[in-house]
Design a protein around this motif. Structure first.
Motif, short mmCIF file in Angstrom:
data_model
loop_
_atom_site.label_atom_id
_atom_site.label_comp_id
_atom_site.label_asym_id
_atom_site.label_seq_id
_atom_site.Cartn_x
_atom_site.Cartn_y
_atom_site.Cartn_z
N ASN A 197 1.37 -15.68 -91.63
CA ASN A 197 2.76 -15.60 -91.19
C ASN A 197 3.23 -14.16 -91.44
O ASN A 197 3.47 -13.79 -92.59
N PRO A 198 3.33 -13.31 -90.41
CA PRO A 198 3.69 -11.91 -90.63
C PRO A 198 5.00 -11.72 -91.38
O PRO A 198 5.18 -10.71 -92.08
N GLY B 275 6.71 1.17 -77.23
CA GLY B 275 6.50 1.66 -78.60
C GLY B 275 5.05 2.01 -78.86
O GLY B 275 4.16 1.78 -78.04
N GLY B 276 4.80 2.57 -80.05
CA GLY B 276 3.47 3.04 -80.39
C GLY B 276 2.41 1.96 -80.38
O GLY B 276 1.23 2.22 -80.13
N GLY B 277 2.83 0.69 -80.63
CA GLY B 277 1.87 -0.40 -80.67
C GLY B 277 1.24 -0.71 -79.33
O GLY B 277 0.20 -1.40 -79.27
N THR B 278 1.80 -0.20 -78.23
CA THR B 278 1.22 -0.46 -76.92
C THR B 278 -0.10 0.29 -76.73
O THR B 278 -0.84 0.00 -75.78
N LYS B 279 -0.41 1.23 -77.62
CA LYS B 279 -1.72 1.89 -77.58
C LYS B 279 -2.83 0.96 -78.06
O LYS B 279 -4.02 1.24 -77.85
N CYS C 265 7.22 -2.59 -80.20
CA CYS C 265 6.03 -2.81 -81.02
C CYS C 265 5.73 -1.56 -81.84
O CYS C 265 5.25 -0.56 -81.32
N GLY C 266 6.05 -1.65 -83.13
CA GLY C 266 5.77 -0.55 -84.03
C GLY C 266 5.61 -1.09 -85.44
O GLY C 266 5.05 -2.16 -85.64
N GLY D 210 5.75 -6.06 -88.21
CA GLY D 210 4.79 -5.69 -87.17
C GLY D 210 3.55 -5.00 -87.70
O GLY D 210 2.86 -5.48 -88.61
N LEU D 211 3.28 -3.83 -87.15
CA LEU D 211 2.06 -3.11 -87.48
C LEU D 211 2.11 -2.48 -88.87
O LEU D 211 1.17 -1.80 -89.28
#
Length: 500
Positions: A343-344, A411-415, A263-264, A305-306
């Motif tokens: 829709n990403p 990944g960073g998105g877990t924050k 997740c980034g 993603g993000l």
């Protein structure tokens, strides 16, 4: 005894020199140096500044040497698909292109006349895409026919950087598996594909698996930067996602019922399998096959993603509103669900700038309710990402005929605690939060394995458990919402809006 190794972790926007110290089956990571690594636009072509990358890594190594005194080895991991040409004199023939370069588009139809996208997938197990190495190389051969006589070797980016430091030619399995050049069954170079592209097998050499010591750092570099001349250059895990998966405290027998989410900027949702899954279900779902350090497979899908949230933050900052990511999560948590989704992976969200306007335009085109607050806008994005993860998990289960009961998210998105909880809720599955620095961790673990300090899977998992705490997020009671209805509404949006 302390064992110090260096992970050179190169991303598509920055590069980092991270040291790892292993002592008493516990390791510690430390960032020694960070530098920008933006692709350079020259005459409407995008290139990687390999000279800057090389020089910055040397500088970072010098800093790490002063801090650690003794460095045993280094290894490089990067993004996938990109490569460099080395000539008969050992020097680069051209500056490596970025995968976002547009030269490939001109030759897409020509390549599809030779091999259709479905034929490519059937041969290689890799989803066709203009960013893939096979498309890029086909364009390069068309643009520059002289390369046929000038090329001595083609190396993928992590191996090219290792070549700069060791002088040894190599290509590694996990990074080569992203290229669209390997046979989907044998996992060796596909003679059929190479012939279609006008490429010679000897240009790539042997594809190594499991880690390999290339040799010591070149004496000239050691002298120039005052480095230990005995630093070993290791061809470990070249692909950053492949490295990240190796950092998960997951035993082999758990893999078939577990999924992972990187997740980034990009979200990568996948599952480890013994062999590539090259079926109609996998192809239609957009799933692709990539390699693991032990020669097994990662069946996965890339999702925007993000990046969307990062672009929103940048856009708002230009307007004078500095909104930190933590504040974005709080605003989304306090917002009301309005039943709208994006829709990403729609093409409109892949380009920079005007992201808020693009989201609003998408909602208008799909006749959905518009957000009235920034929090509602952000909640739409986060819910849409989590529902995309859920959709891909379902596709993985269908393609593998295995149920998934655990998701490892790293990944960073877990924050982003809201996104993690939404993922658990919508997938109705426990989510184990893995290390933020998953790629770096997999990189150094592959070095310790190659050096003989990790002898088996139990050693690897013991080190991980001794070094990091895992957190498990469980699904909430969803009696207040209709999950099936939300999933159906989201899938209707995907089907009714064409992804270009």
């Amino acid at each position: 005894m302390k064992h110090n190794v260096i992970a050179v972790d190169l991303g598509a926007s920055s590069g980092r020199i991270i040291s790892s110290t292993l002592e008493d089956e516990k390791l510690e990571l430390k960032e020694q140096f960070r530098f920008s690594n933006q692709p350079i636009n020259i005459t409407n072509s995008l290139y990687w500044d390999y000279l800057k990358i090389f020089q910055e890594i040397k500088y970072g190594l010098a800093i790490a040497q002063r801090d650690l005194e003794k460095i045993q080895s280094l290894s490089v991991d990067t993004w996938g698909v990109d490569y460099g040409f080395v000539g008969h004199d050992g020097n680069l023939l051209a500056t490596p292109h970025s995968y976002r370069d547009t030269r490939v588009k001109k030759y897409e139809d020509d390549l599809h006349e030779i091999s259709t996208p479905r034929e490519m997938f059937n041969e290689t197990g890799v989803q066709p895409s203009l960013i893939n190495s096979n498309y890029q190389l086909f364009a390069d051969m068309k643009l520059h026919p002289y390369l046929q006589d000038e090329i001595s070797h083609i190396m993928f980016m992590p191996n090219l950087v290792e070549y700069f430091f060791s002088g040894k030619v190599s290509n590694e399995f996990t990074i080569a598996s992203t290229s669209g050049l390997l046979d989907g069954k044998s996992r060796e170079l596909s003679t059929e594909t190479l012939d279609q592209l006008g490429l010679k097998k000897e240009w790539f050499g042997d594809i190594s698996k499991g880690g390999k010591v290339l040799g010591n750092i070149l004496p000239a570099i050691a002298t120039e930067m005052h480095l230990d001349p005995d630093i070993q250059i290791i061809n470990g895990i070249g692909h950053d996602t492949g490295a990240a998966v190796y950092s998960l405290p997951m035993k082999k027998d758990e893999a078939k019922n577990s999924a992972f989410i990187s997740c980034g900027t990009w979200s990568i949702v996948g599952q480890q399998t013994d062999e590539p899954v090259i079926t109609s279900d996998a192809y239609e779902a957009g799933l692709t096959n990539e390699g693991c350090i032990d020669g097994s497979n990662r069946l996965l899908k890339n999702i925007t993603g993000l990046w969307i949230v990062q672009e929103l933050q940048k856009e708002w900052s230009f307007k004078g509103e500095m909104v930190e990511f933590g504040e974005m999560v709080k605003e989304a948590e306090q917002a009301n669900h309005i039943g709208s989704y994006i829709n990403p992976n729609a093409a409109c969200f892949s380009e920079p700038s005007d992201m808020e306007e693009r989201i609003i335009e998408f909602l208008k085109q799909t006749n959905q309710t518009l957000p009235e607050t920034r929090g509602e806008l952000l909640l739409i994005v986060f819910e849409s990402l989590a529902l995309s993860y859920h959709q891909t998990i379902v596709e993985l289960e269908k393609a593998t005929n295995e149920s998934i009961d655990t998701i490892y998210m790293f990944g960073g998105g877990t924050k982003n605690s809201l996104l993690v909880q939404l993922t658990a809720n919508f997938c109705q599955t426990n989510v184990v939060i893995g290390p933020t620095e998953a790629s770096v961790l997999g990189n150094v673990l592959s070095q310790y394995k190659t050096l003989g300090l990790i002898k088996n899977e139990d050693d690897r998992i013991n080190i991980l458990n001794n070094s990091f705490e895992s957190k498990c997020v469980t699904p909430q009671n969803l009696n207040s919402i209709n999950l099936d209805e939300r999933t159906r509404d989201f899938e209707n949006i995907l089907h009714n809006y064409e992804v270009e």
